[in-house]
Design an enzyme around this catalytic site. Structure first.
Site, PDB file in Angstrom:
ATOM      1  N   TYR A 180       1.539  -7.568  11.336  1.00 31.53           N
ATOM      2  CA  TYR A 180       0.673  -6.429  11.015  1.00 31.53           C
ATOM      3  C   TYR A 180       0.686  -5.452  12.182  1.00 31.53           C
ATOM      4  O   TYR A 180       0.401  -5.826  13.326  1.00 31.53           O
ATOM      5  CB  TYR A 180      -0.743  -6.936  10.762  1.00 31.53           C
ATOM      6  CG  TYR A 180      -1.648  -5.977  10.046  1.00 31.53           C
ATOM      7  CD1 TYR A 180      -1.760  -6.005   8.663  1.00 31.53           C
ATOM      8  CD2 TYR A 180      -2.417  -5.052  10.739  1.00 31.53           C
ATOM      9  CE1 TYR A 180      -2.613  -5.142   7.988  1.00 31.53           C
ATOM     10  CE2 TYR A 180      -3.271  -4.186  10.075  1.00 31.53           C
ATOM     11  CZ  TYR A 180      -3.376  -4.235   8.699  1.00 31.53           C
ATOM     12  OH  TYR A 180      -4.228  -3.374   8.039  1.00 31.53           O
ATOM     13  N   TYR A 226       1.423   2.271   5.057  1.00 32.15           N
ATOM     14  CA  TYR A 226       0.240   1.487   5.400  1.00 32.15           C
ATOM     15  C   TYR A 226      -0.502   1.176   4.116  1.00 32.15           C
ATOM     16  O   TYR A 226      -1.247   1.998   3.599  1.00 32.15           O
ATOM     17  CB  TYR A 226      -0.655   2.266   6.363  1.00 32.15           C
ATOM     18  CG  TYR A 226      -1.944   1.559   6.698  1.00 32.15           C
ATOM     19  CD1 TYR A 226      -1.962   0.490   7.583  1.00 32.15           C
ATOM     20  CD2 TYR A 226      -3.155   1.960   6.134  1.00 32.15           C
ATOM     21  CE1 TYR A 226      -3.147  -0.172   7.891  1.00 32.15           C
ATOM     22  CE2 TYR A 226      -4.346   1.306   6.438  1.00 32.15           C
ATOM     23  CZ  TYR A 226      -4.331   0.247   7.311  1.00 32.15           C
ATOM     24  OH  TYR A 226      -5.504  -0.405   7.616  1.00 32.15           O
TER      25      TYR A 226
END
Lengths: 286, 377
Positions: free
Chosen positions: B282, B332
């Site tokens: 991430y 994202y």
């Protein structure tokens, strides 16, 4: 730059006297009292004292004289980005009544400039001037006049407020009084920040608090540049501080250029009043 | 584990989708169901993020999913990414549902932008937002500064994550930054957002949706796609945990909640760091990619900068990192697009395909209670 300009302007003292366009006169008194709704018969003979400023108004197309201290200070603050203005308070003192036919003159001086202050409108400076009205050499009225020149914060009055619970209200009550409070367990004495209802060490639910000495060192910090933050002028520094009592606490670090901030910097707490409901702790260099 | 990912779907990734978040969710959801070779009526469970604005009921109506016997939500922002799959896997393992649709959909660029200033509720936030720490970038920057201080890490070390991601995105046609690689000099020249983070340390904001279908391994084997087995799934919240502001722990240079997830993944899957074919970490902000590498045991504390500098994590390196371009490069979507990339790698259909990919690690949002997956071919 702002403080320097303020000192220089204050040192000049009173501006040259500016003469009223017209003598004190009954037609203007009547217009004024009718607009105000004041039918006091005295004003058939004397001007209402509160009209002092009226006599020296420059008129719709009038311009401030070059040596007017408020105009000069406003220009300095405009240049520094404090472009908005709001009058905050004014106090007038009257020495005697004025009669029709008298000609008044006014003179002003800069009394002081304080700031930068964080307000709900944005960061700004309070500019205080004092004006005196004369007839001949006799002072007949005086006025203290204060404005806030501020950097508009985008959305006025939108300071970010903490959610406060019965577990945390002691902290915010403390900042309002100028105290930095750290939760202290009523059972085992453990200090804890952020506070909570149950001590994680002894599980007692009798929290009290101690007032911190308010001193510590920067443990980490950031310099905020983007995006714009209501009520703050970027760049600004937010620092995580290790207090001498051993807990960490976060607040804005003010009065230190970002380039001079470093981990280990010694700081002391201060308090920044946002409004009647919120006072934030801030760090200042020790 | 007895569950597998049988289907994946997504919308295009854009800055202005031109349609509602529910429309995005429906588009991605239908794509995932179709990819699995199923029909909407086969779906009987749904899991999404607490932050998602689309009700399960609303999505079920749009898709024509008649009945749901399991639905749940996972909190803590992007920390939920792998956890929605974990919850779905538990649901199919227990029989609470047979086929679970996981989804995340938002107009995060044209609608409510995460990078702007918000005033969140909650007593915890009161110790940070009113003080001027008002964006996710600022929250992470506080950790990043301390990490730099303790391990002599530089802005360039952070920048190498962005360069790596953008290099992979450049050859991924689905990536927003397709065809637009950056250099370390570009990173160093990008403006400060919240020091020590520059613009190119911060991931983009995206409009889009990702969905995937979880079912039992047995059922998945009967479906057209090669099943991607959920070898392990885990969530983690560590001592003195806050959301984005765990500033009160002794050490600010680790992510203990992620270390917890890592240990659970290795134990649950029997697969260790040395067995992995690729990593999808991430990457909302570059510094936490370094910390994740350390926390997961790929290197010692403070040493991740060397892994980034020596080519190990490049597409042609020993352990490729974010072969889709990550969230900095592709999109994202709160970590969900990292899971679908892992699925593509294991199916052999990725844009930047890694040869013989067998096991891929995926992590979720960092700085918050988080989650992770080990997916296997």
């Amino acid at each position: 730059m702002i403080e320097e300009a303020a000192r220089e302007l204050a040192a000049r003292g009173e501006s040259a006297r500016r003469v009223a366009r017209d003598p004190v006169n009954l037609p203007m008194i009547r217009n004024w009292t009718e607009a105000i709704g004041d039918d006091n018969p005295t004003y058939e003979h004397y001007a209402p004292p509160a009209m002092a400023q009226v006599w020296t108004m420059p008129g719709l197309a009038g311009q401030r004289p070059a040596d007017d201290p408020l105009g000069a200070m406003v220009a300095v603050l405009d240049e520094a980005g404090y472009t908005s203005v709001v009058a905050t308070d004014s106090e007038q003192t009257y020495h005697r009544y004025l009669s029709p036919g008298e000609t008044v003159e006014v003179s002003s001086r800069l009394d002081g400039v304080t700031g930068p202050k964080r307000t709900a409108l944005g960061e700004g400076w309070f500019v205080t001037t004092r004006s005196t009205w004369y007839v001949g050499d006799e002072p007949v009225a005086e006025m203290m006049f204060r404005v806030l020149k501020f950097r508009p914060s985008g959305v006025a009055g939108t300071a970010i407020r903490p959610a406060v619970s019965s577990d945390t209200e002691f902290f915010w009550a403390g900042t309002a009084l100028g105290e930095l409070r750290i939760q202290r367990c009523g059972g085992c004495g453990r200090l804890r920040h952020p506070p909570g209802p149950m001590c994680p060490s002894c599980r007692q639910t009798r929290p009290g608090y101690v007032v911190a000495a308010g001193e510590g060192t920067v443990y980490s910090y950031v310099v905020h540049h983007h995006p714009p933050v209501p009520g703050r002028a970027a760049p600004f520094v937010v620092a995580l501080v290790e207090l001498t009592e051993g807990v960490r606490m976060l607040a804005e670090l003010v009065g230190v250029p970002p380039s001079e901030v470093h981990i280990g910097l010694e700081v002391r707490v201060g308090f920044s009043r946002v409004d009647g409901e919120l006072t934030l702790p801030v760090w200042r260099r020790r | 584990m007895t569950a597998a990912i049988a289907g994946i779907g997504a919308t295009e990734f854009s800055k202005d989708s031109g349609r509602s978040e529910l429309a995005l969710a429906a588009h991605a959801g239908l794509a995932a169901i179709t990819d699995a070779g199923l029909r909407p009526s086969d779906v009987d469970g749904m899991v999404t993020f607490t932050m998602d604005a689309n009700a399960e009921t609303a999505l079920a109506r749009e898709l024509g999913v008649p009945e749901l016997t399991f639905f749940g939500r996972v909190p803590y922002g992007g920390g939920a990414a792998c956890a929605v799959v974990a919850h779905a896997a538990m649901a199919v393992a227990t029989g609470a549902a047979s086929t679970v649709l996981c989804y995340r959909a938002f107009n995060e660029r044209s609608g409510r932008r995460f990078g702007q200033v918000h005033t969140p509720d909650g007593v915890d936030n009161g110790w940070h937002y009113p003080m001027g720490l008002v964006t996710p970038a600022a929250s992470v920057a506080m950790f990043a500064r301390r990490y730099q201080h303790e391990y002599d890490v530089t802005s360039e070390d952070f920048g190498r994550v962005a360069v790596l991601d953008r290099r992979a995105a450049a050859t991924n046609p689905n990536a927003w930054f397709h065809g637009r690689p950056i250099t370390l000099a570009d990173h160093q020249a990008s403006r400060w957002i919240v020091e020590p983070l520059r613009l190119l340390d911060c991931c983009q904001e995206t409009d889009g949706a990702v969905a995937l279908v979880v079912t039992t391994v047995d059922r998945a084997r009967d479906l057209p796609r090669h099943p991607v087995v959920i070898a392990a799934a885990a969530q983690g919240s560590a001592a003195d945990q806050f959301t984005m502001h765990s500033y009160y722990r002794d050490d600010l240079t680790g992510l203990p909640e992620l270390g917890l997830v890592g240990r659970a993944l290795w134990a649950g899957s029997g697969i260790g760091p040395e067995d992995l074919s690729a990593l999808v970490l991430y990457d909302h902000f570059t510094p936490f990619v370094l910390v994740q590498l350390e926390e997961l045991g790929f290197c010692a504390r403070g040493e991740a900068r060397h892994l980034l500098a020596d080519g190990t994590l490049e597409l042609d390196g020993r352990l490729p990192l974010n072969p889709h371009g990550g969230q900095l490069g592709e999109a994202y979507v709160h970590g969900m697009n990292g899971i679908t990339e892992a699925v593509r790698q294991l199916r052999g259909t990725a844009a930047n395909q890694i040869r013989d990919a067998e096991h891929v690690l995926v992590t979720a949002g960092t700085g918050v209670p988080t989650s992770g997956l080990v997916l296997s071919r």
